[in-house]
Design a protein around this motif. Structure first.
Motif, mmCIF file in Angstrom:
data_model
loop_
_atom_site.group_PDB
_atom_site.id
_atom_site.type_symbol
_atom_site.label_atom_id
_atom_site.label_comp_id
_atom_site.label_asym_id
_atom_site.label_seq_id
_atom_site.Cartn_x
_atom_site.Cartn_y
_atom_site.Cartn_z
ATOM 1 N N GLY A 342 0.820 -1.253 -0.091
ATOM 2 C CA GLY A 342 0.041 -0.177 0.108
ATOM 3 C C GLY A 342 0.865 1.487 -0.068
ATOM 4 N N LEU A 343 0.255 2.401 -0.569
ATOM 5 C CA LEU A 343 1.098 3.683 -0.695
ATOM 6 C C LEU A 343 -0.038 4.701 -0.062
ATOM 7 C CD1 LEU A 343 1.442 3.189 -4.643
ATOM 8 C CD2 LEU A 343 2.926 2.499 -2.775
ATOM 9 N N PRO A 344 0.352 5.685 0.454
ATOM 10 C CA PRO A 344 -0.379 6.837 0.570
ATOM 11 C C PRO A 344 -0.540 7.637 -0.870
ATOM 12 C CG PRO A 344 1.979 7.568 0.989
ATOM 13 C CD PRO A 344 1.978 5.996 0.654
ATOM 14 N N GLY A 345 -1.645 8.333 -0.605
ATOM 15 C CA GLY A 345 -1.961 9.192 -1.896
ATOM 16 C C GLY A 345 -3.369 10.099 -1.954
ATOM 17 N N LEU A 346 -3.860 10.156 -0.674
ATOM 18 C CA LEU A 346 -5.096 10.855 -0.561
ATOM 19 C C LEU A 346 -4.861 12.342 -1.007
ATOM 20 C CD1 LEU A 346 -6.720 9.801 2.686
ATOM 21 C CD2 LEU A 346 -7.851 10.237 0.687
ATOM 22 N N GLU A 347 -3.739 12.785 -0.738
ATOM 23 C CA GLU A 347 -3.475 14.222 -1.065
ATOM 24 C C GLU A 347 -2.961 14.563 -2.359
ATOM 25 O OE1 GLU A 347 -1.515 15.677 2.646
ATOM 26 O OE2 GLU A 347 -1.236 17.802 2.057
ATOM 27 N N THR A 348 -2.304 13.637 -3.132
ATOM 28 C CA THR A 348 -1.656 13.799 -4.248
ATOM 29 C C THR A 348 -2.587 13.445 -5.211
ATOM 30 O OG1 THR A 348 -0.487 11.777 -3.702
ATOM 31 C CG2 THR A 348 0.845 13.478 -3.502
ATOM 32 N N ARG A 349 -3.621 12.604 -5.225
ATOM 33 C CA ARG A 349 -4.390 12.042 -6.450
ATOM 34 C C ARG A 349 -4.896 13.378 -7.100
ATOM 35 N NH1 ARG A 349 -10.610 10.864 -6.909
ATOM 36 N NH2 ARG A 349 -10.869 12.568 -5.446
ATOM 37 N N LEU A 350 -5.510 14.162 -6.570
ATOM 38 C CA LEU A 350 -6.104 15.431 -7.377
ATOM 39 C C LEU A 350 -4.913 16.266 -8.197
ATOM 40 C CD1 LEU A 350 -9.067 16.331 -5.407
ATOM 41 C CD2 LEU A 350 -8.933 15.088 -7.278
ATOM 42 N N PRO A 351 -3.878 16.534 -7.395
ATOM 43 C CA PRO A 351 -2.857 17.474 -8.055
ATOM 44 C C PRO A 351 -2.239 16.722 -9.272
ATOM 45 C CG PRO A 351 -2.689 17.731 -5.726
ATOM 46 C CD PRO A 351 -3.725 16.765 -5.963
ATOM 47 N N LEU A 352 -2.002 15.347 -9.329
ATOM 48 C CA LEU A 352 -1.222 14.623 -10.185
ATOM 49 C C LEU A 352 -2.177 14.612 -11.256
ATOM 50 C CD1 LEU A 352 -0.039 11.820 -7.899
ATOM 51 C CD2 LEU A 352 1.517 13.334 -9.284
ATOM 52 N N MET A 353 -3.553 14.319 -11.172
ATOM 53 C CA MET A 353 -4.543 14.071 -12.466
ATOM 54 C C MET A 353 -4.674 15.451 -12.832
ATOM 55 S SD MET A 353 -5.058 11.021 -12.378
ATOM 56 C CE MET A 353 -6.080 11.243 -13.722
ATOM 57 N N PHE A 354 -4.971 16.598 -12.175
ATOM 58 C CA PHE A 354 -5.121 17.991 -12.501
ATOM 59 C C PHE A 354 -3.892 18.261 -13.583
ATOM 60 C CE2 PHE A 354 -4.692 22.582 -12.782
ATOM 61 C CZ PHE A 354 -6.134 23.040 -12.868
ATOM 62 N N ASP A 355 -2.657 17.942 -13.162
ATOM 63 C CA ASP A 355 -1.439 18.192 -13.960
ATOM 64 C C ASP A 355 -1.360 17.665 -15.166
ATOM 65 O OD1 ASP A 355 1.474 19.318 -14.094
ATOM 66 O OD2 ASP A 355 1.715 17.035 -14.228
ATOM 67 N N ALA A 356 -1.845 16.158 -15.083
ATOM 68 C CA ALA A 356 -1.905 15.663 -16.217
ATOM 69 C C ALA A 356 -2.967 15.941 -17.265
ATOM 70 C CB ALA A 356 -2.047 14.058 -15.902
ATOM 71 N N LEU A 357 -4.107 16.073 -16.602
ATOM 72 C CA LEU A 357 -5.240 16.164 -17.454
ATOM 73 C C LEU A 357 -5.501 17.628 -17.980
ATOM 74 C CD1 LEU A 357 -7.990 13.917 -15.752
ATOM 75 C CD2 LEU A 357 -7.092 13.482 -18.011
ATOM 76 N N VAL A 358 -5.390 18.566 -17.199
ATOM 77 C CA VAL A 358 -5.526 19.953 -17.347
ATOM 78 C C VAL A 358 -4.305 20.831 -17.905
ATOM 79 C CG1 VAL A 358 -6.505 22.273 -16.493
ATOM 80 C CG2 VAL A 358 -7.272 19.986 -15.686
ATOM 81 N N SER A 359 -3.195 20.583 -16.965
ATOM 82 C CA SER A 359 -1.984 21.530 -17.432
ATOM 83 C C SER A 359 -1.251 21.009 -18.506
ATOM 84 C CB SER A 359 -1.168 21.495 -16.131
ATOM 85 O OG SER A 359 -1.876 22.007 -14.928
ATOM 86 N N LYS A 360 -1.275 19.518 -18.482
ATOM 87 C CA LYS A 360 -0.393 19.044 -19.555
ATOM 88 C C LYS A 360 -1.259 18.725 -20.890
ATOM 89 C CE LYS A 360 3.897 17.378 -17.250
ATOM 90 N NZ LYS A 360 3.508 16.933 -15.807
ATOM 91 N N GLY A 361 -2.667 18.643 -20.217
ATOM 92 C CA GLY A 361 -3.639 18.164 -21.581
ATOM 93 C C GLY A 361 -3.405 17.005 -22.160
ATOM 94 N N ARG A 362 -3.427 15.733 -21.452
ATOM 95 C CA ARG A 362 -3.094 14.375 -22.170
ATOM 96 C C ARG A 362 -4.065 14.328 -23.496
ATOM 97 N NH1 ARG A 362 -0.002 10.299 -20.555
ATOM 98 N NH2 ARG A 362 -1.091 9.134 -22.031
ATOM 99 N N PRO A 363 -3.411 13.994 -24.340
ATOM 100 C CA PRO A 363 -4.120 14.119 -25.741
ATOM 101 C C PRO A 363 -5.251 13.150 -25.823
ATOM 102 C CG PRO A 363 -1.941 12.802 -25.922
ATOM 103 C CD PRO A 363 -1.913 13.447 -24.479
ATOM 104 N N GLU A 364 -5.384 12.138 -25.136
ATOM 105 C CA GLU A 364 -6.651 11.233 -25.095
ATOM 106 C C GLU A 364 -7.808 12.015 -24.973
ATOM 107 O OE1 GLU A 364 -4.166 10.509 -23.220
ATOM 108 O OE2 GLU A 364 -2.899 8.823 -23.815
ATOM 109 N N PHE A 365 -7.707 13.020 -24.466
ATOM 110 C CA PHE A 365 -9.030 13.660 -23.942
ATOM 111 C C PHE A 365 -9.270 14.839 -24.720
ATOM 112 C CE2 PHE A 365 -7.130 11.442 -20.538
ATOM 113 C CZ PHE A 365 -8.412 10.555 -19.908
ATOM 114 N N ALA A 366 -8.651 15.062 -25.864
ATOM 115 C CA ALA A 366 -8.874 16.067 -26.866
ATOM 116 C C ALA A 366 -9.305 17.508 -26.464
ATOM 117 C CB ALA A 366 -10.115 15.419 -27.761
ATOM 118 N N GLY A 367 -8.541 18.010 -25.863
ATOM 119 C CA GLY A 367 -9.005 19.360 -25.077
ATOM 120 C C GLY A 367 -10.017 19.616 -23.976
ATOM 121 N N ARG A 368 -10.593 18.318 -23.617
ATOM 122 C CA ARG A 368 -11.399 18.585 -22.616
ATOM 123 C C ARG A 368 -11.018 18.023 -21.267
ATOM 124 N NH1 ARG A 368 -16.777 20.008 -24.168
ATOM 125 N NH2 ARG A 368 -17.774 18.362 -22.929
ATOM 126 N N GLY A 369 -9.747 18.178 -20.982
ATOM 127 C CA GLY A 369 -9.359 17.572 -19.941
ATOM 128 C C GLY A 369 -9.843 18.092 -18.512
#
Ligand code: URP
Ligand code: ZN
Ligand code: ZN
Length: 490
Positions: A342-369
């Motif tokens: 097991g790993l801790p992750g409550l505090e990092t889940r959202l910032p990691l996902m925001f960074d990937a989906l919104v800030s970096k704009g993962r291409p799979e989400f076609a501008g709707r990160g």
């Protein structure tokens, strides 16, 4: 109507659109969303910021004894503080029945801990490891009707695993009482056999943990589980999907119309098995089950999230310290089978996902990160686990929100975290975007880098099964009295 608070001038994010608006709050609820709303008693500026629903983390182990018999490092107070700093306003943790325990007592004891400590809202999944008649026929129906409408079972771990026959009993009880069944699905025999062989031959380093869970153990268990769920026409949620083969099994089941839901976690999107290959015992910090896999699996998981085959991101927060109370409880140089998973992750889940989906704009989400971020971390979890009034910014909903600064760049360090694990596997990750203010039912609980909520101010959320847990009403021949010579089994 007077507003208690107006969050003014922000960009509101929902699962279906992003727009500039003020958000007004009265009596802990969202009272209005619009442009140039009348002044509230209190005004908060969100200019240049995003106003997003508070995160809902539907898989977190808090103040719980693990599958291996170890109490984890967080209390409700520390875990929910950490979750709040990470932009969350609701979590679901586990009331864990171990062998020989009475499920009703487990839930009432666990409720006391949560009532005392939680400072965000919460619900429980009921872990069943003792599927005796009383648990299945009496306690589960009563607890589900009291508002605990999800069951969690393990198909692996010596002390927790549920075999095929009790699995069917549990699926049937869930169907009759309308609860979702969440499953840790891996083939136990393969994992146990591999673990013994590796240790016997002296392959004891933490990195062998990833080898000991052969990747085929995931699709095998998924297929067996789905076959059982289809037999009983019972919806299921597959936890922490990690492999491309697992994704394929889920996609095929969903293509056939089955109600198979799935989640994955940041550790499977951002880590690989190579992370366990560190000098000495260090790799133990990256040990979780299932283990992180390959870069190609990450790619499959991102695609599955974008296509809807996987609907939610949870943390699977499972905090074990890197000392004798946790990872090293069997001594300073344990073999990998003796190390808590097991790993801790409550505090990092959202910032990691925001960074990937919104800030970096993962291409799979076609501008709707941003929409995907809200959907995967708040709106879909609220829908799947039936948390009415949660997971979206809509009039009448609970005023659970976070104001995100999209320009703030943060290097993740364990010193900055608020859980009690003492390390983070995401140490050194640089993320852009951070939740700087958090509101729970209209109360500002995170502001100026401090937590303002008092322990015990979180509320338990009673849940019915909702749409996700509703059977399809499509029966296989063996269960259909019109095609099974009249036998009534469901
Ligand atoms: O390794 C993990 N994920 N530990 C927590 C318990 C579980 O398997 O969900
Ligand atoms: Zn699990
Ligand atoms: Zn878990």
């Amino acid at each position: 109507m007077g507003y208690d608070l107006v969050i003014r001038g922000g960009t509101v994010g929902t699962a279906t659109g992003v727009f500039k608006a003020d958000v007004a709050i009265a009596d802990g609820k969202i009272a209005a969303i619009g442009v140039d709303l009348p002044a509230g008693e209190r005004e908060v500026s969100a200019h240049g910021k995003y106003v997003l629903p508070g995160g809902i983390d539907t898989h977190s182990h808090v103040e719980q004894v693990s599958a291996g018999g170890l109490l984890n490092a967080d209390t409700f107070e520390s875990a929910t503080t950490s979750a709040a700093f990470g932009g969350n306003t609701t979590l679901i943790s586990f009331a864990a029945q171990h062998r020989g325990l009475d499920l009703r007592k487990v839930v009432s004891d666990y409720s006391v801990l949560a009532e005392r400590g939680a400072l965000i809202d919460y619900a429980f999944h009921l872990i069943v490891a003792n599927p005796d008649r009383k648990t299945i026929e009496t306690d589960l129906p009563a607890l589900i009707s009291e508002g605990h409408a999800s069951i969690k079972i393990f198909m692996t771990y010596d002390l927790m695993k549920i075999d095929d026959e009790p699995l069917l009993d549990l699926l049937l009880t869930a169907r009759r009482n309308r609860a979702l069944v969440c499953v840790h699905a891996e083939n136990h025999g393969m994992i146990s056999w591999m673990g013994k062989k590796l240790v016997e031959k002296g392959y004891v380093h933490p990195k062998y943990h990833s080898i000991s869970h052969p990747r085929g153990s995931e699709p095998e268990a998924f297929n067996r589980l789905i076959a059982a769920a289809e037999l009983l026409d019972q919806p299921i949620m597959i936890f922490h999907v990690a492999t491309a083969e697992g994704v394929k099994v889920i996609r095929d089941a969903r293509d056939r119309g089955l109600k198979v839901f799935a989640e994955t976690c940041p550790q499977y999107l951002f880590m690989t098995k190579e992370d366990l290959d560190k000098p000495g015992m260090e790799g133990a910090k990256w040990m979780c089950s299932p283990p992180p896999r390959e870069a190609s699996d990450q790619q499959s998981l991102w695609q599955a999230l974008a296509l809807g085959d996987i609907q939610a991101i949870s943390s699977d927060h499972a905090p074990y310290r890197f000392d004798e109370s946790g990872k090293l409880s069997a001594g300073p140089s344990p073999n990998f089978k003796q190390i808590a998973n097991g790993l801790p992750g409550l505090e990092t889940r959202l910032p990691l996902m925001f960074d990937a989906l919104v800030s970096k704009g993962r291409p799979e989400f076609a501008g709707r990160g941003l929409e995907a971020f809200v959907q995967l971390t708040a709106t879909a979890p609220a829908a799947i686990y039936n948390l009415p009034g949660k997971g979206a910014i809509l009039p009448g909903y609970d005023a659970d929100m976070a104001i995100w600064d999209p320009e703030k760049t943060v290097t993740i360090t364990h010193e900055a975290m608020h859980d009690r694990t003492g390390f983070t596997p995401f140490e050194g990750f640089v993320v852009k975007g951070w939740p700087e203010r958090v509101f729970r039912r209209g109360d500002e609980i995170i502001a100026d880098g401090a937590c303002k909520a008092s322990p015990g101010s979180g509320r338990w959320l009673a849940r019915t099964g909702g749409i996700a847990a509703e059977p399809r009403g499509v029966l296989v021949a063996e269960m259909d009295p019109e095609r099974n010579f009249g036998a009534t089994l469901l």
